[in-house]
Design an enzyme around this catalytic site. Sequence first.
Site, short mmCIF file in Angstrom:
data_model
loop_
_atom_site.label_atom_id
_atom_site.label_comp_id
_atom_site.label_asym_id
_atom_site.label_seq_id
_atom_site.Cartn_x
_atom_site.Cartn_y
_atom_site.Cartn_z
N THR A 109 13.40 4.54 10.32
CA THR A 109 14.35 3.46 10.60
C THR A 109 13.84 2.14 10.00
OG1 THR A 109 14.87 4.57 12.65
CG2 THR A 109 15.58 2.27 12.46
N THR A 164 0.84 -1.20 0.00
CA THR A 164 0.00 0.00 0.00
C THR A 164 0.88 1.25 0.00
OG1 THR A 164 -1.75 -1.17 1.15
CG2 THR A 164 -1.80 1.23 1.29
N CYS A 179 -9.90 -6.41 1.10
CA CYS A 179 -10.23 -5.01 1.29
C CYS A 179 -11.68 -4.71 0.96
CB CYS A 179 -9.32 -4.15 0.44
SG CYS A 179 -7.64 -4.59 0.73
N ALA A 230 5.51 -8.71 1.66
CA ALA A 230 6.03 -9.99 2.16
C ALA A 230 4.93 -10.97 2.56
CB ALA A 230 6.94 -9.73 3.36
N HIS A 231 3.85 -10.46 3.13
CA HIS A 231 2.87 -11.39 3.72
C HIS A 231 2.07 -12.15 2.68
CE1 HIS A 231 -1.03 -8.98 3.45
NE2 HIS A 231 -0.14 -8.10 3.05
N GLN A 273 0.63 -10.08 -6.05
CA GLN A 273 0.09 -11.45 -6.12
C GLN A 273 0.96 -12.37 -6.97
OE1 GLN A 273 -2.24 -12.59 -4.24
NE2 GLN A 273 -3.14 -10.69 -3.47
N ASN A 322 -5.60 -9.93 -7.90
CA ASN A 322 -5.81 -10.56 -6.59
C ASN A 322 -7.15 -11.26 -6.46
OD1 ASN A 322 -6.21 -7.61 -6.79
ND2 ASN A 322 -7.29 -7.84 -4.84
N1 PLP Z 1 -1.83 -4.90 -4.32
C1 PLP Z 1 -2.47 -6.09 -4.44
C2 PLP Z 1 -2.65 -6.69 -5.79
C3 PLP Z 1 -2.98 -6.73 -3.30
O1 PLP Z 1 -3.60 -7.91 -3.43
C4 PLP Z 1 -2.79 -6.13 -2.03
C5 PLP Z 1 -3.35 -6.76 -0.82
O2 PLP Z 1 -4.37 -7.43 -0.87
C6 PLP Z 1 -2.11 -4.90 -1.96
C7 PLP Z 1 -1.64 -4.33 -3.13
C8 PLP Z 1 -1.88 -4.21 -0.65
O3 PLP Z 1 -0.94 -4.90 0.11
P1 PLP Z 1 -0.71 -4.53 1.65
O4 PLP Z 1 -2.06 -4.59 2.30
O5 PLP Z 1 0.22 -5.56 2.14
O6 PLP Z 1 -0.13 -3.17 1.72
#
Ligand code: PLP
Length: 378
Positions: A232, A70, A322, A195-196, A175, A147
């Site tokens: 940091t 994001t 989201c 990363a997640h 993705q 996504n």
């Molecule tokens: N971009 C895509 C294609 C995503 O699927 C997501 C999260 O679902 C994001 C950006 C945002 O990632 P984050 O919430 O880790 O900042």
Amino acid sequence: MIYFDYNSTSPVMREAREAWLDATEHISGNPSSMHDFGARAAAALLEAREKLAGFLGCKPEEIIWTSGATEANNTVMHHFSRTLGLKEEIWISGMEHPCVMESAQYYFGKRLRLIPVTHDGVIDLEWLTMELADRRPGLVGLMAANNETGVIQPWREVLSICQSYEVPFFTDAVQWLGKMPAKGLGECDFVSGAAHKFGGPRGIGFLKIPHKKQVAPLLLGGKQERGVRAGTENVSTIVSMMAALEAREKQISHNQHVLRGVWRDNFEREFLRAVPNAVIVGGKSPRLWNTVSALMPEGDKRHLWVVRLDKAGFAVSTGSACTTGKEEPSHVLAAMGFKPAQAIRAVRFSAGWETTEADWEALTKALVKVHEELSKVG
Ligand code: PLP
């Protein structure tokens, strides 16, 4: 409980957990400090930067660590809003993640043009090719894979067209990374990742920026990250993120994902046989091996599907994390031409590297059962 929601977030891999613990135990300094503790932290960051650059195929100094995708995506939009001329447009696909879409709308308003998406969930490449032959935007943005649908986008082709017109190209590879090989992404001017989504910890990501280009910072107040991102650096999570990506790249290089794609295809076949009125979104397009987005036959009961599957031991979602809880149908499905009454029926199954063939088979059985229950409810 079987987890089918990797596209919203993925379990932290053992390699990533161990790397985080090790770094937290042994690296205590601030990478900007002059003393030995600082130097050790800076060395760990450099090693992580070199690793990521190696995977993407770019230079280590082109990597900026961020708090996630994001922030990385907002940084791109902010940068172009500060550097493009007042009349210059940016073009992004109509199916970008809200953190791209909404920041583009915020910074560019009417100067934002959406690249159309076909009913199969791929951008309209013909449209883009023709429009680019005519005029040049200040930036083209296209995610590597969607996504919600898992549909793979022709980012390599678009990169190549953009290069020929000298238009900067940005891809949100969130993705893609960890599911497909990272190689080649580094050729894009801007690339974001989190990363997640590939087995690393939450709250860490990166932005790949062009070599030697000064990028307007979103966060001010420090000289870290070439002055592009103040604050940091979180050394342990960065090290952990790279351990996850390294592990995923290794598994991908052994073609683990290809076999997993076969399991997913088998699931779809069995699922459609058992629930014949369901529709696989983007089913005709090349898709990530882990994702199935299906329009369920039972009216607008997609939340019921999720709740009943949850009770049956399966974690699935209604779309992107989201948009969960929001009443509006997904903008991605709308961009593909689905009507709200259809889009509201979407349920997403997204598997991962720990999902087994038996998990997919168990999911089919659970879906058949829930389908029977819900069709009785009427
Ligand atoms: N971009 C895509 C294609 C995503 O699927 C997501 C999260 O679902 C994001 C950006 C945002 O990632 P984050 O919430 O880790 O900042």
